[in-house]
Design a protein around this motif. Structure first.
Motif, PDB file in Angstrom:
ATOM      1  N   SER A 121       0.845  -1.199   0.000  1.00 34.15           N
ATOM      2  CA  SER A 121       0.000   0.000   0.000  1.00 34.15           C
ATOM      3  C   SER A 121       0.877   1.245   0.000  1.00 34.15           C
ATOM      4  O   SER A 121       1.396   1.648  -1.037  1.00 34.15           O
ATOM      5  N   HIS A 122       1.057   1.880   1.173  1.00 37.60           N
ATOM      6  CA  HIS A 122       1.795   3.136   1.204  1.00 37.60           C
ATOM      7  C   HIS A 122       3.274   2.941   0.867  1.00 37.60           C
ATOM      8  O   HIS A 122       3.922   3.848   0.332  1.00 37.60           O
ATOM      9  N   GLN A 123       3.825   1.741   1.156  1.00 35.92           N
ATOM     10  CA  GLN A 123       5.219   1.501   0.792  1.00 35.92           C
ATOM     11  C   GLN A 123       5.399   1.452  -0.727  1.00 35.92           C
ATOM     12  O   GLN A 123       6.465   1.804  -1.248  1.00 35.92           O
ATOM     13  N   LEU A 124       4.353   1.013  -1.419  1.00 36.13           N
ATOM     14  CA  LEU A 124       4.410   1.009  -2.882  1.00 36.13           C
ATOM     15  C   LEU A 124       4.496   2.437  -3.409  1.00 36.13           C
ATOM     16  O   LEU A 124       5.213   2.708  -4.382  1.00 36.13           O
ATOM     17  N   VAL A 125       3.788   3.345  -2.769  1.00 37.48           N
ATOM     18  CA  VAL A 125       3.843   4.748  -3.178  1.00 37.48           C
ATOM     19  C   VAL A 125       5.261   5.291  -2.984  1.00 37.48           C
ATOM     20  O   VAL A 125       5.801   5.979  -3.855  1.00 37.48           O
TER      21      VAL A 125
END
Length: 299
Positions: free
Chosen positions: A37-41
């Protein structure tokens, strides 16, 4: 993730595909997949794919909004239009002023007063924030910050236009600021309610749950001294004020259902770690419930 995004910027897709899928599970015919999720961003930002990172962020926010749309929650705190980078710190300062801690509110009010004097752009934010306040008490509280300034850089017309719900108290503050303010007809103010407007208010009684008796018990004593139904007056005001927006009540029976039935009359008082006691020389914060109880009983 940021480090790998920079190193494998040209092979970001291959690395992503290789790391989110695992081995075949013996109980299933297909592989398991980890969806970041946010780590992908963060990973995509480091790899230089800003547009894709933005699209994923929008999808996550939209998914969260859809999941909680049926809940009776207050509006979310992100705005329809992005806040300018130069206004982020100022906007956070105005929101920080609402913290239920006297020391923090004092420091914030001093900083807000300094910015009003020094920054013309912040003055516009102050008026905009003042115009969005819904309740008389928070309007007067926020307006009172201007008394910390020697020369108020606002005209009377600007302040009156930004006060959505005027009151006798806000009129008094304008008078203390040096303005010759002639208020509108006072019959629109809740303070001019009469005993004919009073009736028992279940909403007012429910709202007292979770509030320490030290805040509303003196109202009963003062009403007795004045020989006036002061608490009934406040209950009538409360019924009118709570119609402005949705108001959620704290249901304390949900926390005591093992001991009391819903029809039992039970009261409660909540205490938070942000409580503080102010002294002229600085701040003392009591971190243990025992100390807070002793100080509350003493004062």
């Amino acid at each position: 993730m940021k480090k790998y995004g920079k190193i494998y910027a040209t092979q970001w897709e291959d690395l992503l595909r290789a790391t989110i899928s695992g081995d075949t599970n013996g109980y299933r015919s297909s592989e398991w997949i980890i969806v970041p999720s946010h780590q992908l961003v963060s990973y995509l930002l480091s790899a230089g794919h800003l547009e894709m990172a933005s699209q994923i962020t929008e999808a996550m926010v939209a998914s969260l909004e859809a999941e909680i749309s049926q809940l009776t929650l207050s509006p979310l705190h992100w705005y329809p239009e992005p806040i300018l980078s130069a206004q982020i710190s100022s906007s956070l300062l105005l929101l920080h002023y609402k913290w239920p801690d006297r020391f923090i509110r004092r420091r914030c009010s001093e900083q807000i007063a300094e910015l009003i004097e020094a920054d013309a752009n912040f003055r516009e934010l102050y008026l905009e924030h003042l115009s969005k306040l819904e309740y008389e008490v928070e309007i007067s509280d926020f307006l009172y910050i201007l008394t910390l300034i020697e020369s108020v850089p606002f005209s009377l017309q600007e302040l009156v236009a930004a006060i959505k719900h005027p009151s006798l108290l806000s009129d008094e503050i304008l008078y203390r600021l040096g303005f010759s303010h002639k208020p509108a007809e006072h019959q629109n103010y809740f303070s001019n309610l009469t005993p004919d407007d009073y009736s028992h208010s279940d909403r007012f009684e429910k709202s007292k749950n979770g509030i320490a008796p030290i805040y509303y018990a003196p109202i009963e004593r003062l009403g007795g001294i004045l020989n006036y139904p002061l608490q009934d007056h406040l209950a009538a005001e409360w019924d009118l004020i709570t119609q402005r927006r949705q108001f959620l009540y704290f249901n304390h029976h949900e926390f005591s259902s093992d001991f009391f039935y819903p029809q039992d009359h039970v009261g409660c008082c909540l205490s938070i770690e942000a409580e503080a006691v102010m002294y002229p020389s600085g701040q003392l914060t009591f971190r243990t419930p025992a100390l807070r109880t002793m100080v509350s009983a003493y004062f």
